[in-house]
Design an enzyme around this catalytic site. Structure first.
Site: not given
Ligand code: VG1
Ligand code: CO
Length: 553
Positions: A292-293, A290, A288, A388, A124-125
């Protein structure tokens, strides 16, 4: 028909379990070098296959989708997964060209091509590179993240795995669309944009958006060298006619140009600076790694994710053809601000409160209970997919701006005037000692019952608990999803430990205060009393030696 395919050299490789393969909030995320160890990726992927095979019998008539955000190790990982998929007997494997598929595009491909599921390679990010992070997540037939029952069953298998199956074949060419037959498996390299773009064309009025750009409307879209560059170029610049150069940092890079592909005010600093200039564009957006954000900015104006979710909900039916018939309901994760709840009430639709992580929205959407959903962590989406969706959020904002012909700031101000404002911030404390952080949260948990009914910064505590969720569709219960302290005036303090980190522990403290009329005050000042109480209750400095958060979003 005679079978002319040469027999395959399928090997069964003995292996031993890795004890650390329990998926977190969003799949399995580790340092890249952990994934590069012999057998590490193979063990996990074989465990996924073993967990899902049980439910369907065999894979001969099934399709698996594979793609990632383009980070370092994406390509070799795809070749490895393909070999395991062939050896495990999949009928078809669809792979995004260049090894690329954004997380929402994965969801679109699974749904439109009736695949059994898909593997997304992304952290992800989080930054990418040999010394940064890598990840893998499994999405199920509805296109969404595997629910806890599935991830737990995968994890149990990783603990007992003794062997995986693979084949010895050369790498396939990932850069050109086409089909290769390997044994009984068709490996097909697909256009990573087509299915996703078709879903967007179905939802939005592309004619109206083209007109918006023709009228001189200006956007900057920062792809942060993640996977959304090609999607944004295709949709915004090519199909909607936004000028060339609207998309910046559009080439996917293995190390995201050395940055965190994290669309927030800290990591999208260049975009934030561009939106603060005198001649700034009308809308600034970023996604981000991937895809989704999303981050949404007006001129010198930040739209918080909670407000963005509420405003998309407020305007969807009027501004976006895909929602013309109205919304069935909305959902947000527990720590997300309650702004959307007030819009749901005004629309007369239910609002569901789920634990953190997109996987909890899937059942609600499948059952037709909710249409729009979101999280405070810059994630918004709807039942058009089961993930998302960053580019979708940008198209939502463009549609709202095309329909209202006003500025981002004025749209938000109008929202606050009608509904009041949820002042919201999240403080992250990264890289804490795991033992100390776990204990700190455990101690606060034991104090919760004694807090109930007492007073905090002038208001009575009406809820003090560890959030638990019962899925209204299948009755699954998920406990311990975050400590929350809710005051009679609607203010909230929420604390939880992150489930996506790859090093140490990360504490997230979420602060929210609602004001009906005073909607233009300084956020720090409005939240200061709550921040103070939260850190005092946690004994953060005493227990973890931390004063300042690593990042505030
Ligand atoms: C974080 C965010 C959560 C999101 C997850 C995956 O998780 O708080 O809201 O769904 O990342 O997002 P955590 O457990 O670190 O708080 V992504 O864009 O990484 O797929
Ligand atoms: Co992401």
């Amino acid at each position: 028909m005679t079978d002319t395919t040469p027999p395959l050299d399928i090997t069964t490789v003995s292996t031993t379990p890795f004890p650390d393969q329990r998926p977190g909030t969003s799949g399995l995320r580790k340092k890249t070098r952990v994934f590069m160890q012999p057998h590490y990726l193979e063990n996990f992927v074989q465990s996924v296959f073993d967990a899902i095979r049980e439910e369907i019998g065999g894979f001969a008539h099934q399709t698996l989708v594979v793609g990632g955000d383009g980070r370092y190790y994406n390509r070799p990982a795809i070749q490895t997964i393909l070999r395991l998929a062939v050896a495990n007997g999949f009928g078809r494997v669809l792979i995004g060209r260049g090894g690329l598929l954004s997380t929402p595009a994965m969801s679109a491909v699974i749904r439109r091509r009736s695949a059994l599921g898909g593997l997304v390679l992304s952290a992800s990010h989080n930054p990418g590179g040999p010394d940064a992070d890598f990840g893998i997540k499994y999405n199920i037939r509805n296109g969404g993240p595997a629910p806890e029952g599935v991830t737990e069953s995968i994890y149990q298998r990783t603990l007992n795995i003794a062997a995986y199956r693979t084949v010895t074949v050369p790498d396939i060419d990932l850069d050109h669309q086409g089909e290769t037959t390997i044994g009984r498996t068709q490996a097909i390299v697909i256009d990573p944009l087509a299915d996703y773009a078709a879903v967007m064309e179905d939802l939005f009025d592309f004619g109206a958006l083209r007109k918006l750009f023709r009228s001189g409307f200006r956007l900057i879209f920062d792809a942060m060298h993640g996977v959304t560059g090609p999607y944004a170029q295709e949709l915004l610049e090519k199909r909607l006619g936004a000028p060339a150069g609207t998309v910046i940092h559009g080439a996917p890079l293995e190390d995201f140009g050395g940055h965190h592909p994290d669309p927030n005010l800290v990591h999208a600093a260049e975009l934030v600076a561009a939106m603060a200039e005198r001649d700034a564009p009308d809308l600034g957006a970023a996604c981000d790694g991937d895809g989704d954000r999303n981050l949404i900015l007006g001129r010198t104006f930040f739209v918080t994710p909670g407000d963005s979710l509420a405003i998309i909900t407020e305007h969807a039916q009027r501004s976006i053809p895909g929602y013309r018939t109205g919304l069935a309901g909305v959902a947000r994760s527990m720590p997300t601000s309650t702004a959307v709840d007030r819009v749901a009430t005004a629309l007369g639709v239910p609002c569901y409160e789920t634990p953190t992580g997109w996987k909890f929205f899937g059942n609600l959407m499948d059952a037709g209970l909710c249409t729009v959903c979101g999280e405070e962590s810059f994630g918004t989406g709807s039942s058009h997919l089961r993930e998302k969706d960053g580019v979708w959020a940008v198209l939502c904002w463009l549609s709202i701006l095309a329909a209202t012909r006003t500025s981002v700031e004025k749209i938000v101000q109008a929202h606050w005037e009608r509904f009041g404002r949820s002042y919201f911030q999240r403080y992250d404390y990264e890289d804490l000692d795991v033992k100390q952080a776990t204990e700190m949260v455990a101690v606060l948990r034991t104090k919760l019952t004694t807090l109930l009914g007492t007073s905090l910064s002038g208001s009575r505590i009406t809820v003090a608990d560890d959030f638990g969720y019962k899925d209204p569709v299948d009755g699954t219960v998920t406990e311990r999803q975050g400590l929350r302290i809710v005051l009679a005036d609607g203010s909230r303090i929420v604390c939880r430990l992150s489930g996506t980190g790859t090093e140490g522990a990360t504490l997230r403290v979420y602060l929210e205060r609602y004001q009906k009329d005073a909607v233009n005050e300084g956020i720090e000042q409005v939240l200061a009393p709550l921040t103070h109480v939260a850190l005092h209750l946690l004994e953060l400095r005493e227990r973890c030696g931390r004063d300042k958060p690593t990042v505030i979003t």
